[in-house]
Design an enzyme around this catalytic site. Structure first.
Site, mmCIF file in Angstrom:
data_model
loop_
_atom_site.group_PDB
_atom_site.id
_atom_site.type_symbol
_atom_site.label_atom_id
_atom_site.label_comp_id
_atom_site.label_asym_id
_atom_site.label_seq_id
_atom_site.Cartn_x
_atom_site.Cartn_y
_atom_site.Cartn_z
ATOM 1 N N GLY A 8 -16.353 -15.675 -4.357
ATOM 2 C CA GLY A 8 -15.295 -15.797 -3.368
ATOM 3 C C GLY A 8 -13.947 -15.292 -3.837
ATOM 4 N N LYS A 61 -25.972 -12.727 -7.404
ATOM 5 C CA LYS A 61 -24.674 -12.658 -8.076
ATOM 6 C C LYS A 61 -24.836 -12.433 -9.576
ATOM 7 C CE LYS A 61 -22.621 -15.648 -4.569
ATOM 8 N NZ LYS A 61 -22.141 -17.010 -4.255
ATOM 9 N N GLU A 89 -15.391 -7.093 -4.805
ATOM 10 C CA GLU A 89 -14.970 -8.303 -5.511
ATOM 11 C C GLU A 89 -15.449 -9.570 -4.817
ATOM 12 O OE1 GLU A 89 -13.987 -10.459 -8.298
ATOM 13 O OE2 GLU A 89 -12.972 -8.540 -8.566
ATOM 14 N N VAL A 128 0.821 -1.210 0.000
ATOM 15 C CA VAL A 128 0.000 0.000 0.000
ATOM 16 C C VAL A 128 0.853 1.258 0.000
ATOM 17 C CG1 VAL A 128 -1.622 1.354 1.393
ATOM 18 C CG2 VAL A 128 -1.996 -1.103 1.073
ATOM 19 N N GLY A 169 -16.070 -19.653 1.654
ATOM 20 C CA GLY A 169 -15.146 -19.984 2.728
ATOM 21 C C GLY A 169 -14.461 -18.744 3.260
ATOM 22 N N ILE A 203 -12.304 -15.966 -6.482
ATOM 23 C CA ILE A 203 -12.089 -15.842 -7.930
ATOM 24 C C ILE A 203 -12.136 -14.382 -8.342
ATOM 25 C CG2 ILE A 203 -12.931 -16.498 -10.209
ATOM 26 C CD1 ILE A 203 -14.317 -18.878 -8.898
ATOM 27 N N LYS A 241 -23.449 -9.563 -1.469
ATOM 28 C CA LYS A 241 -24.071 -9.672 -2.799
ATOM 29 C C LYS A 241 -25.541 -9.265 -2.790
ATOM 30 C CE LYS A 241 -24.456 -14.122 -1.084
ATOM 31 N NZ LYS A 241 -23.521 -14.814 -0.159
ATOM 32 N N ARG A 249 -22.267 -9.454 19.723
ATOM 33 C CA ARG A 249 -22.070 -9.748 21.137
ATOM 34 C C ARG A 249 -20.602 -9.562 21.477
ATOM 35 N NH1 ARG A 249 -24.794 -14.113 19.273
ATOM 36 N NH2 ARG A 249 -22.997 -15.475 19.655
#
Length: 450
Positions: free
Chosen positions: A142, A213, A137, A42, A319, A144, A113, A55
């Site tokens: 995910g 999507k 993205e 960055v 995931g 990809i 999404k 919580r």
């Protein structure tokens, strides 16, 4: 470099994280563990200043972050950061929090999404009004990288079609039905046991997730606003073992496909109108097609563009870590804009094409019929197709024995059509069901990619 940039050259870029579930936890961990690399990429350190949770007292000792960062006050947190990462999902309070963050000058990275499919235009407008970035993205497929290639890498090309497997749960279920012979319910139970499906899998198996999507993909690919409500949606709950077997006999496989294409519809006056067709439904696709070999819970998106030709994007579509990878890719891009100035691309909806209904979409059908084995049956069936302007590509017939207590033999008739408007194909199926020689329409499924 301006005076303001010089005065903040060493100041960390502050990051607020909304949500600490599966994805949020991975984002927090990767921000911490890869802090030095991220800072080098960055040009300044990224400082996590807070994590909004429902919580605060929950044990999160497995995360390498200061426990003091956890807060239930998301409203205040979004006003204190340069970049806000939203991974809580749903429409509210996510939408209000994002709008508040932008109002206070924060760029936003989201994996939501459903929100982008429903409120994308208003969020783009808010980002433009406040001079900040909106990146998402991780909202589709995910890990990809698919949205940025469509939005940026293919910005000089004309995308004609996007065909994708964008839901890992349904792909796992259909793959197991194909490879092991499991029924739908059994395959869903196995997906749940492995963590690929939620306790309530409705959003996945009924196609809601994929439809959101598809709306995002179509909006970017065709420079046209498409909402999830405009996407035709049909889930996989009605896909039977017989459907899977019928596909196998055609050397095909059943997949839940998100299909976004730029097409033309010819009206009654003979004038062609350009528009967009966006739909999600199960379909037979050849095993030889690049999407035909996508197994288990993986995702893949197949893109066709005028100049680039055919492109394939494949990988893990869900995931914690895969999705966090996409989130952090956006964070780096947005942070670089903070360091060097400028902004990423905003909404591109200049084409403003009409979104066609499912009835106007061009597709093909695989139809299985149980008919009486008597002279003239094939002629009656062919007439029903002809009356609705549908051309038959192939017909296959197999004799079966008479039903118990009956003397008349029966036949299984399998018809694959040429391309036709879906409304004409649907009307043909209804007409076939009314024929006295047709005992039952046993299966109807669309065919793609042949």
């Amino acid at each position: 470099m301006s005076d303001s940039q010089q005065s903040t050259a060493g100041r960390p870029i502050t990051v607020a994280l909304l949500g600490c579930g599966v994805v949020g936890s991975s984002v927090a961990r990767m921000l911490t563990e890869h802090a030095d690399d991220l800072a080098a990429r960055v040009g300044r350190p990224l400082e996590l200043v807070g994590i909004a949770v429902r919580r605060a007292g929950r044990d999160r000792s497995d995360l390498p972050v200061d426990p003091a960062l956890f807060t239930t006050d998301a409203e205040s947190l979004v006003t204190k950061a340069d970049i806000v990462i939203e991974v809580i999902g749903g429409i509210e309070p996510a939408k209000s929090l994002i709008e508040s963050a932008m109002k206070h000058g924060a760029s936003v990275v989201s994996a939501n999404k459903a929100l982008l499919a429903e409120a994308g235009p208003s969020l783009y407008a808010a980002a433009a009004e406040h001079g900040v970035d909106l990146y998402y993205e991780a909202a589709v497929a995910g890990a990809i990288p698919i949205l940025r290639p469509i939005r940026e890498s293919l910005a000089g090309d004309d995308v004609r079609k996007v065909l994708g497997i964008v839901n890992g749960t349904t792909n796992y279920v259909l793959d197991k039905m194909d490879t092991t012979g499991q029924g739908f319910a059994e395959a869903v139970e196995q997906a749940q046991a492995l963590g690929y499906a939620e306790a309530d899998p409705t959003a996945d198996v009924e196609g809601f997730d994929a439809a959101a999507k598809a709306a995002i993909l179509a909006s970017l690919a065709f420079h046209t606003r498409v909402s999830s409500e405009q996407v035709y949606r049909e889930g996989i709950t009605e896909v039977s073992s017989a459907d899977v077997q019928a596909a196998r006999e055609m050397d095909c496989v059943v997949k839940l496909l998100a299909i976004c294409e730029r097409t033309e519809v010819v009206g009654d006056d003979g004038v062609a109108t350009a528009g967009v067709s966006v739909r999600v439904h199960p379909a037979m696709i050849p095993r030889s097609h690049p999407l035909g070999g996508v197994r288990d819970a993986f995702n893949a998106v197949f893109v066709e563009a005028d100049a680039a030709g055919q492109l394939m994007f494949y990988g893990k579509g869900a995931g914690g870590d895969p999705t966090a990878s996409a989130v952090l890719g956006d964070v780096v891009a947005v942070a670089r804009h903070r360091v060097g100035g400028g902004r990423g691309p905003g909404e591109s909806a200049y084409a403003d094409l009409p979104v066609f209904t499912m009835g106007q979409a061009l597709t093909r059908y695989h139809i299985s019929l149980e008919v009486a084995d008597r002279p003239g049956v094939l002629a009656q069936v062919a007439t029903a197709f002809a009356e609705h302007g549908v051309s038959i590509e192939t017909v296959r017939q197999q004799l079966v024995g008479p039903e118990e207590g009956q003397t008349e033999t029966r036949a299984n008739l399998i018809v694959v059509t040429h391309t036709a408007p879906d409304a004409s194909l649907s009307a043909t199926v209804e007409a076939l069901a009314q024929l006295d020689t047709v005992r039952e329409v046993t299966s109807v499924m669309r065919v793609e990619g042949l």
